[in-house]
Structures are given as structure tokens and as C-alpha cells.
Design an enzyme around this catalytic site. Structure first.
Site, PDB file in Angstrom:
ATOM      1  CG  ASP A  66     -28.184  30.070 -39.539  1.00 18.64           C
ATOM      2  OD1 ASP A  66     -28.574  29.045 -40.123  1.00 18.64           O
ATOM      3  OD2 ASP A  66     -28.871  30.673 -38.702  1.00 18.64           O
ATOM      4  CE1 TYR A  68     -27.211  20.973 -39.160  1.00 10.98           C
ATOM      5  CE2 TYR A  68     -24.819  21.025 -38.912  1.00 10.98           C
ATOM      6  CZ  TYR A  68     -25.953  20.614 -39.606  1.00 10.98           C
ATOM      7  OH  TYR A  68     -25.819  19.843 -40.729  1.00 10.98           O
ATOM      8  CG  PHE A  79     -23.749  21.309 -44.717  1.00  7.30           C
ATOM      9  CD1 PHE A  79     -25.120  21.179 -44.752  1.00  7.30           C
ATOM     10  CD2 PHE A  79     -23.145  22.214 -45.589  1.00  7.30           C
ATOM     11  CE1 PHE A  79     -25.893  21.920 -45.636  1.00  7.30           C
ATOM     12  CE2 PHE A  79     -23.906  22.958 -46.484  1.00  7.30           C
ATOM     13  CZ  PHE A  79     -25.283  22.812 -46.507  1.00  7.30           C
ATOM     14  CG  HIS A 188     -30.301  22.809 -48.375  1.00  5.27           C
ATOM     15  ND1 HIS A 188     -30.431  21.943 -47.309  1.00  5.27           N
ATOM     16  CD2 HIS A 188     -29.458  23.789 -47.978  1.00  5.27           C
ATOM     17  CE1 HIS A 188     -29.697  22.382 -46.313  1.00  5.27           C
ATOM     18  NE2 HIS A 188     -29.083  23.502 -46.685  1.00  5.27           N
TER      19      HIS A 188
END
Length: 224
Positions: A66, A68, A79, A188
Site C-alpha cells: 500500500d 507510503y 516504492f 522484501h
């Protein structure tokens, strides 16, 4: 009824989804949230992943969770953050791996928009979030919508690279059943997991090798 939500070829492929009750309820919820709370990204940037990378141009998909949730960070792309804010730790690690993988110097800028214009779709599973409350819009309907987006991309005749970082993204692997596509998965880039398999995974060179093997131009992953 014809609905132009995105403004490009995605509207054709998502038309049936826009007409479903769950999506109408989702938009109603999101609109109310924007009226009463601070929500990211800005409302006109919710669908940036689709607007910057039309369906027919998608070559690579990088799946996030989701947006930031810090002030002025989110810009509707997984990202990626605006150039005016500090780099989040995950983005810093992405750039570190990019440098190690392809020799691209660690950039001063943050925004990954240059990638999107070359066919890299930066898709979050959830497209909105309340300020300072991670995953606050989880299970409101966005996942149903973006899972369908992945299914639509899975049906694409052109080969697509799906980059899945972390357990959440890797859980979507079951939606990618077409053998013509390439799945690149690892830990991740978060500081909590980057040393458990993200660093040294070479996702960028692997993606470009696959694209070149299928007669496509590789991605220039520089952001300057």
C-alpha cells in the site's frame, strides 16, 4: 454505461470491474475518507500506476502493498516517492541493489516515473492509505480490484516480467499462471528483510535479460 476512470487503454480492460457493486462501494468509501481525513496519495494520483503505464505498454510489473503514509511521500506508484522528500529505507535498498546489479550509481532523485514511461507498472495492491496509518485501507475492496488487474495482465499475449518482493507480493504468485510470463521473487527490500535474500537477487538484470530474450527493449533503470 461507459466509464473513463483512467484515460487510456486500461479503461477498456477494466470497464466491467468499474461497473461492479464492490468497486462502486469502494469509491464511495474512498471519497468519504478524502472528505474527512488526510489520505494519500493526492486524490488525482490514485490511479497513476495505470496512467503512466497503459495496458498495451506493460512489460514489467513491480508489486507493492500500500502507499507510503508519510506527508508528501506517496505518488500513486509502488516504492516511488517524490524527489522533495527523504528516501524511505526500502527505496534506498532498491537503489543499493540496482547499483550492485547493474552498476547504476545511487541516484539523488527518488521518483521512479522514468521507469513507468518505459513499461514498468508500479502497482500497489491497495491504492490509498490514511496519513500515518499503514494498511488503514486494507480489506476495503482495493485488493479485489488489483487482483483482477494481475489476472488481466496474466492473460496478456506479450510476455511480462512480474517482480514480487516480500511475502505479501509473493502471495499473489498464484494469480500468474501463464507460462509465457517471468516471475522474479525475493525477500522484501525493507531493512527488516533485505539481507535475507533481496540483496544479491539481481532482479533488474534478470528482468532485462528476459525482455531481450523475448525481443523487447531492456529497461533503462536510471532515474536521473
Amino acid at each position: 454505461m461507459w466509464i473513463s476512470m483512467i484515460g487510456n487503454s486500461w479503461d477498456i480492460y477494466l470497464q466491467k470491474e468499474f461497473e461492479k457493486d464492490y468497486f462502486k462501494e469502494l469509491l464511495q468509501f474512498v471519497n468519504e475518507e478524502y472528505k474527512t481525513k488526510t489520505i494519500y496519495p493526492p486524490k488525482n494520483e490514485i490511479f497513476n500506476a495505470f496512467r503512466y503505464t497503459p495496458y498495451d505498454q506493460v512489460k514489467v510489473v513491480i508489486l507493492g502493498q500500500d502507499p507510503y503514509h508519510g506527508e508528501n511521500q506517496a505518488q500513486g506508484l509502488s516504492f516511488s516517492v517524490r524527489d522533495t522528500v527523504a528516501k524511505p529505507p526500502s527505496l534506498q535498498n532498491i537503489f543499493k541493489e540496482l547499483e550492485a546489479d547493474l552498476g547504476i550509481p545511487f541516484p539523488k532523485k527518488n521518483s521512479l516515473i522514468p521507469w513507468t514511461k518505459q513499461g514498468v507498472m508500479l502497482l500497489n495492491s491497495v491504492l490509498t492509505v490514511e496519513k500515518d496509518k499503514a494498511a488503514s485501507h486494507k480489506d476495503k475492496g482495493w485488493e479485489t480490484f488489483t487482483d483482477q488487474v494481475i489476472r488481466i495482465l496474466n492473460e496478456k499475449e506479450d510476455a511480462v516480467v512480474f517482480i514480487l518482493w516480500g511475502a505479501y507480493a509473493r502471495a499473489k504468485k498464484g494469480l500468474i499462471t501463464n507460462e509465457r510470463h517471468c516471475i522474479i521473487e525475493s525477500a522484501h527490500p525493507s531493512p527488516f528483510s533485505a539481507y535475507n535474500g533481496f540483496f544479491g537477487s539481481h532482479p533488474f538484470s534478470k528482468a532485462n535479460e528476459f525482455l531481450k530474450a523475448h525481443g523487447k527493449n531492456p529497461i533503462d533503470f536510471r532515474v536521473e
